[in-house]
Design an enzyme around this catalytic site. Structure first.
Site: not given
Ligand code: NAD
Ligand code: WQD
Length: 338
Positions: A125, A149, A153
């Site tokens: 991402s 989050y 990643k």
């Protein structure tokens, strides 16, 4: 080839499955726990492609069940989408995010090692870059994740680097998506999150469709041309196309390769609203409210590396993204009905 697609019932996963089934004639095995999706996407996939999609409903962290999947199918490659993806939610339940996204990944990798499967594409991402609003973001920009989050990643990418260092026949491509939107041009597949959407495009679609009253524009006082934040929206079919290409490039050889998936074109939230209104001939009521915590003013990809390496670039513009998202919304006003 048989491709295992984790999270294949989700937004991006279902579109990639459609491309795999349509193009190469690959067989697709989906693993999903439906924590943010439903059977509807898989039903739509079968209707769209006329092909079977084998489903194993399980949580990736369940090693025993996952082992069974690898025992039942001759898997050649894995595309790993399954993850939780809401920035805001990750600030509230960070440990669930680390557990789901990181333990899910290690469970999958351990299983691949046990079963001799060595080819993986990973959904990374642009959020791992953090707030780098000064210009187009290249893959060499230093990572600076600002929420759990995004950190999950980045940690996954680091785990992948360590895995490739240990197993010299492992081939991994990590694709760092910017903001995927849109839908399959047939209107059969699209974005159908459970609950109220947190991403801007599905939210706008539900406003345009009358399901939500108005869009809240999170800030119009950023140092951008119209004051609203700028993003690099990329059509989900371009994302899907890139995955099919990546599957072929996995055969090039071992190691971890990291590539941006974006258009290089910045679109502000207010421009996106106007693009939807003009393209779809709808009205999108909105109000400007305070900034959302943690939002960057601008996040636009430098997409030149994938072009240089693979001679590939996106081919769908913002109007196609709006048009296709709207067709799906019209055909599925309540998303996939379960
Ligand atoms: P999505 O939520 O629509 O799809 C994810 C799928 O994974 C869902 O079907 C969910 O049920 C499943 N899943 C989650 N945890 C699981 C687990 N432990 N076991 C089994 N299944 C599980 O999300 P999406 O938009 O399709 O995103 C796919 C991937 O791309 C994610 O890894 C996400 O982080 C990444 N990504 C998405 C975006 C975006 O804007 N959509 C941008 C960059 C990266
Ligand atoms: C886009 C713009 C909001 C909702 C995140 C991740 C990124 C990727 C995509 C996963 C922002 C504005 C939004 C609304 C608004 N996902 N907005 N009103 O935050 O750019 O990116 O999702 O990896 O990595 O960080 O996407 O769609 O939430 O927001 O004004 O109701 O729309 O402020 O500028 P974001 P988004």
């Amino acid at each position: 080839m048989t491709v295992l697609v984790t999270g294949g019932a989700g937004f991006i996963g279902s579109h990639v499955c459609a491309e795999l089934l349509a193009n190469g004639g690959d067989d697709v095995v989906v693993v999903d726990n439906f924590s943010n999706s439903s059977q509807g996407a898989l039903r739509a996939l079968r209707v769209l492609t006329g092909r079977d999609v084998v489903l194993h409903q399980l949580d990736l962290r369940d090693n025993t069940e996952l082992d069974r999947v690898f025992e039942q199918h001759e898997i050649d490659s894995v595309i790993h989408f399954a993850a939780k993806k809401s920035v805001r939610e990750s600030l509230q339940i960070p440990l669930d995010y680390f557990d789901n996204n990181i333990a899910g990944m290690t469970s999958l990798l351990l299983c691949m090692v046990r079963h001799g499967v060595r080819r993986l594409i990973f959904s990374s991402s642009c959020s791992i870059y953090g707030d780098q609003s000064q210009g187009p973001i290249g893959e060499d920009s230093p990572p600076c994740p600002t929420n759990p989050y995004a950190r999950s990643k980045l940690i996954c990418e680091q785990i992948l680097a360590d895995t490739c260092a240990r197993y010299d026949d492992f081939a991994v491509i990590s694709l760092r998506y910017f903001n995927p939107v849109g839908a399959h041009p047939s209107g059969t597949l699209g974005e159908s999150p459970l609950g109220i959407p947190s991403n801007v495009m599905p939210y706008i679609m539900q406003v345009a469709g009358g399901r939500l009253e108005r869009l809240q524009v999170f800030g119009a006082d950023y140092p951008t041309p119209d004051g609203s934040p700028v993003r690099d929206y990329i059509h989900v079919m371009d994302v899907a196309e890139a995955h099919c290409l990546a599957l072929h490039y996995l055969a090039d050889g071992p190691g971890l390769r990291v590539l941006n998936l974006g258009t290089g074109v910045g679109v502000s939230v207010l421009e996106l609203v106007r693009a939807v209104e003009d393209t779809c001939n709808v009205v999108v009521p909105y109000e400007v409210v305070a900034r959302r915590e943690g939002d960057a003013a601008s996040a636009v990809a430098d997409p030149s590396l994938i072009d240089k390496e693979w001679g590939w670039r996106t081919s769908r513009d913002i109007r196609a993204m709006c048009k296709d998202a709207w067709l799906f919304q019209q055909l599925h006003p309540r998303g996939y009905v379960v």
